[in-house]
Design an enzyme around this catalytic site. Sequence first.
Site, PDB file in Angstrom:
ATOM      1  CE  LYS A 191      -4.327  -1.985   2.298  1.00 54.95           C
ATOM      2  NZ  LYS A 191      -4.542  -1.926   3.082  1.00 54.95           N
ATOM      3  CE  LYS A 231      -8.743 -12.725  -5.758  1.00 52.43           C
ATOM      4  NZ  LYS A 231      -7.665 -11.708  -4.316  1.00 52.43           N
ATOM      5  CE  LYS A 283     -11.957  -4.175  -2.226  1.00 50.07           C
ATOM      6  NZ  LYS A 283     -12.407  -5.048  -2.062  1.00 50.07           N
TER       7      LYS A 283
HETATM    8  P1  ADP Z   1     -10.795  -7.249  -3.644  1.00 54.90           P
HETATM    9  O1  ADP Z   1      -9.988  -8.321  -4.310  1.00 54.90           O
HETATM   10  O2  ADP Z   1     -11.805  -8.048  -4.632  1.00 54.90           O
HETATM   11  O3  ADP Z   1     -10.818  -6.496  -2.681  1.00 54.90           O
HETATM   12  P2  ADP Z   1     -10.793  -8.510  -0.773  1.00 54.90           P
HETATM   13  O4  ADP Z   1      -9.995  -8.849  -0.413  1.00 54.90           O
HETATM   14  O5  ADP Z   1     -11.667  -7.463   0.043  1.00 54.90           O
HETATM   15  O6  ADP Z   1     -11.665  -9.306  -1.982  1.00 54.90           O
HETATM   16  O7  ADP Z   1     -11.624 -10.054   0.172  1.00 54.90           O
HETATM   17  C1  ADP Z   1     -12.653 -10.706   0.519  1.00 54.90           C
HETATM   18  C2  ADP Z   1     -12.809 -11.632   1.052  1.00 54.90           C
HETATM   19  O8  ADP Z   1     -13.312 -12.475  -0.731  1.00 54.90           O
HETATM   20  C3  ADP Z   1     -11.304 -12.751   1.138  1.00 54.90           C
HETATM   21  O9  ADP Z   1     -11.556 -13.532   2.345  1.00 54.90           O
HETATM   22  C4  ADP Z   1     -11.180 -12.926  -0.230  1.00 54.90           C
HETATM   23  O10 ADP Z   1     -10.090 -14.610   0.662  1.00 54.90           O
HETATM   24  C5  ADP Z   1     -12.513 -13.362  -1.012  1.00 54.90           C
HETATM   25  N1  ADP Z   1     -12.010 -13.584  -2.087  1.00 54.90           N
HETATM   26  C6  ADP Z   1     -11.482 -11.447  -2.363  1.00 54.90           C
HETATM   27  N2  ADP Z   1     -11.415 -12.918  -4.329  1.00 54.90           N
HETATM   28  C7  ADP Z   1     -11.648 -13.514  -4.427  1.00 54.90           C
HETATM   29  C8  ADP Z   1     -12.095 -14.110  -5.865  1.00 54.90           C
HETATM   30  N3  ADP Z   1     -11.397 -13.913  -7.023  1.00 54.90           N
HETATM   31  N4  ADP Z   1     -11.519 -15.669  -5.388  1.00 54.90           N
HETATM   32  C9  ADP Z   1     -11.805 -15.963  -3.971  1.00 54.90           C
HETATM   33  N5  ADP Z   1     -12.234 -15.589  -3.439  1.00 54.90           N
HETATM   34  C10 ADP Z   1     -11.746 -14.210  -3.263  1.00 54.90           C
END
Ligand code: ADP
Length: 339
Positions: free
Chosen positions: A121, A207, A210
């Site tokens: 970050k 992957k 958001k």
């Molecule tokens: P993002 O990558 O969208 O910012 P977060 O890091 O906030 O998502 O993840 C929130 C939860 O969702 C975590 O438990 C994470 O393991 C799961 N998660 C996020 N993206 C994925 C994905 N593409 N596949 C599986 N699990 C995911």
Amino acid sequence: MSETAKASKRILSGMQPTGTSGLHIGNLEGALRNWVRLQDESTLYCCIVDWHSLTTRYADTQQLWEACLILAAEYIAAGIDPKRSMVFIQSQVKEHAELHLLLSMITPLGWLERVPTFKEKRELISDKGEGDESISYGLLGYPCLQSADILLYRPLGVPVGKDQAAHLELSREICRRFNHLYGPVFPEPKSIISEVTAVVPGLDGRKMSKSYGNAIYLSDSADVVADKVKNAFTTTTKLRKTDPGVPETCVVCQLRRVYDPEGYSTSWDEDRAGIRGCMQSKKELTEILNTALEPIRQRRAELLSDKGELENILKDGADRARETAVETMDLVRKAMGLR
Ligand code: ADP
């Protein structure tokens, strides 16, 4: 399982309210579905960690409350039962802040500076040319707050996605340090990694996240889902229907496997053999996705149409979560010689 046996198996889970778009299907399949399953065998504390979102987005808080309500609606629409589980907002249980403060006293600075997500970050912020002033004390202390969120409920474990199994390690170290200094107050929380949880690919093959703009959201209408799937990456060398596909690297095939675990293999064979085109695969995937998401979309909309009721659910969740939080803080204060 009996209620008493369940109560002794407390589990803490949570996500940040990160805006009004809400959760994507990666969050749903990678995290939320697993929480829903865990409700049968444990007491689930399902937190909306709003203070965490301030570690980076402190300057714009206008939509924070709305984002919290959306996240609550999505937890419930996906199957979290607010009667069985505690669905609540972190900032409504002030004990999180007190434990965070106390843990921050015993956490060595070096541990926090070495956390990879902090380093990333920091680099991201400096790449954007925002300067050091946008890196706050709160951002550095993020893992302390996360440890407080977890330890406050003295849980058996924390469900973590396959992509973030390492995140819990620092909380476990802080837990060990506390117990070493003041006596055994906290059980060491285990990582609960579900074998059935998939890492969901985004529309561009990275992957789903958001941050990458490659996600399908629970808030997307059926038409938006259709449009997104239409533009999803498939096998780059498959230009015609008869060209062989490579399902292992095709987003549409991968999403089909997640949403059609029983039936996907025939479509994969046909893709490989060049007897089906990407258009057909996309059309079928759109239908499969929309069938799976429609009940969640409807429930989500229903819940959001009565914000007063949603706020009551969250207040009730916070009241019930606080019962355990207060007990823990009594133990913590006593152990530390505070009254
Ligand atoms: P993002 O990558 O969208 O910012 P977060 O890091 O906030 O998502 O993840 C929130 C939860 O969702 C975590 O438990 C994470 O393991 C799961 N998660 C996020 N993206 C994925 C994905 N593409 N596949 C599986 N699990 C995911």
